[in-house]
Design an enzyme around this catalytic site. Sequence first.
Site, mmCIF file in Angstrom:
data_model
loop_
_atom_site.group_PDB
_atom_site.id
_atom_site.type_symbol
_atom_site.label_atom_id
_atom_site.label_comp_id
_atom_site.label_asym_id
_atom_site.label_seq_id
_atom_site.Cartn_x
_atom_site.Cartn_y
_atom_site.Cartn_z
ATOM 1 N N LYS A 48 0.817 -1.217 0.000
ATOM 2 C CA LYS A 48 0.000 0.000 0.000
ATOM 3 C C LYS A 48 0.850 1.266 0.000
ATOM 4 O O LYS A 48 0.383 2.338 -0.395
ATOM 5 C CB LYS A 48 -0.957 0.010 1.184
ATOM 6 C CG LYS A 48 -1.742 -1.273 1.384
ATOM 7 C CD LYS A 48 -2.483 -1.721 0.144
ATOM 8 C CE LYS A 48 -3.266 -2.999 0.424
ATOM 9 N NZ LYS A 48 -3.886 -3.567 -0.787
ATOM 10 N N TYR A 262 -12.454 -14.689 3.227
ATOM 11 C CA TYR A 262 -11.446 -13.653 3.437
ATOM 12 C C TYR A 262 -10.974 -13.647 4.888
ATOM 13 O O TYR A 262 -11.783 -13.635 5.826
ATOM 14 C CB TYR A 262 -12.016 -12.277 3.088
ATOM 15 C CG TYR A 262 -11.059 -11.144 3.390
ATOM 16 C CD1 TYR A 262 -10.131 -10.736 2.450
ATOM 17 C CD2 TYR A 262 -11.064 -10.515 4.632
ATOM 18 C CE1 TYR A 262 -9.232 -9.711 2.730
ATOM 19 C CE2 TYR A 262 -10.167 -9.497 4.917
ATOM 20 C CZ TYR A 262 -9.258 -9.102 3.964
ATOM 21 O OH TYR A 262 -8.369 -8.099 4.254
ATOM 22 N N TYR A 288 -3.190 -12.445 2.815
ATOM 23 C CA TYR A 288 -2.882 -12.204 1.400
ATOM 24 C C TYR A 288 -1.738 -13.089 0.909
ATOM 25 O O TYR A 288 -1.938 -14.005 0.120
ATOM 26 C CB TYR A 288 -2.541 -10.728 1.176
ATOM 27 C CG TYR A 288 -3.700 -9.804 1.416
ATOM 28 C CD1 TYR A 288 -4.618 -9.521 0.409
ATOM 29 C CD2 TYR A 288 -3.916 -9.225 2.667
ATOM 30 C CE1 TYR A 288 -5.702 -8.687 0.631
ATOM 31 C CE2 TYR A 288 -4.995 -8.392 2.905
ATOM 32 C CZ TYR A 288 -5.890 -8.129 1.882
ATOM 33 O OH TYR A 288 -6.956 -7.310 2.113
#
Length: 332
Positions: A48, A262, A288
């Site tokens: 990010k 998730y 992830y």
Amino acid sequence: MHLARFPRVRLAHLPTPLEPLPRLSEELGHDIWIKRDDCTGLAGGGNKTRKLEFLLGEAFEQEADTLVTQGAVQSNHVRQTAAAAAAHGLKCEVILEERTRSKAADYVGNGNVLLDKLLGARFRTVPGGTDMTAELERTAAEVRARGGRPYVIPGGGSNPVGALGYVDCAREIVVQADELDLRVDRIVTATGSAGTHAGLVAGLAVMGADIPVLGIGVRAPKAKQEENVLKLARETAALLGRPDAVTPEMVVADCDYVGAGYGLVDDGVVAALQVAARTDGILLDPVYTGKAMKGLIALAMTGAFAGETVVFLHTGGAQGLFGYESEIGAGL
């Protein structure tokens, strides 16, 4: 592709290393390299940070004084956004979605949540399934009512401006590979909010680099994930002045390794975390990169990458491991 045309705030330690994983390669029987975007530097690093360079550039251009964003409770994006805000004297308003519905003490109070607090972000939690776009708009309105100037960042920083960070990463990978005389046959990355995957696809397409990107899904079904990535990749390419550069064939997601959902950890994820750590000393995250590595290992074992040199993009997130100690620790 001239990224200096876009406002940018330098946050990351770049270029991040591109290096071989010799022991993992030996174990899997394939030539595996790693792009270390866990080493971008900001509050522990992660993907990010690249996106935030361009997002903050636009925020300052708009004279914003408050960053407003959202993510799951253990969001890596929120941690890095809170750090970027702190480093530049901005306020940070965060909405955390209880996406996994976990109430474990480590999940709701340790890992990235602890760092969010340390970094000074102001946050509130909402139930899983909440309309997060509406929550962002509501929070931005509250900031305006207090006299503030909000800049809204979508989850994961995944819009065309944020995706420019991974256009730049695509360029960086190609330059590094050329310097190393390394032919890259495929890039493998986790794909979730779509910005990283879409930025890579758009950047490689605009450069004409012809390196396929395989996204290992962490949330959505294959058709929906590919739809999201294709849309954002095309928007990003259009921002670069090349609206026709991205074709549907360039967007590939394998969503067979999501597991129960998730942020939910299974034995395959724990095994992948162990393999990465115990071969080449690489710390992955359970949401992830752990799932992306789970997919890479499974595909490699079937011979899917036969004869290829594969670059695994490490998008960071090891800070989140401490929010999963009660789930992961018992199995180690």
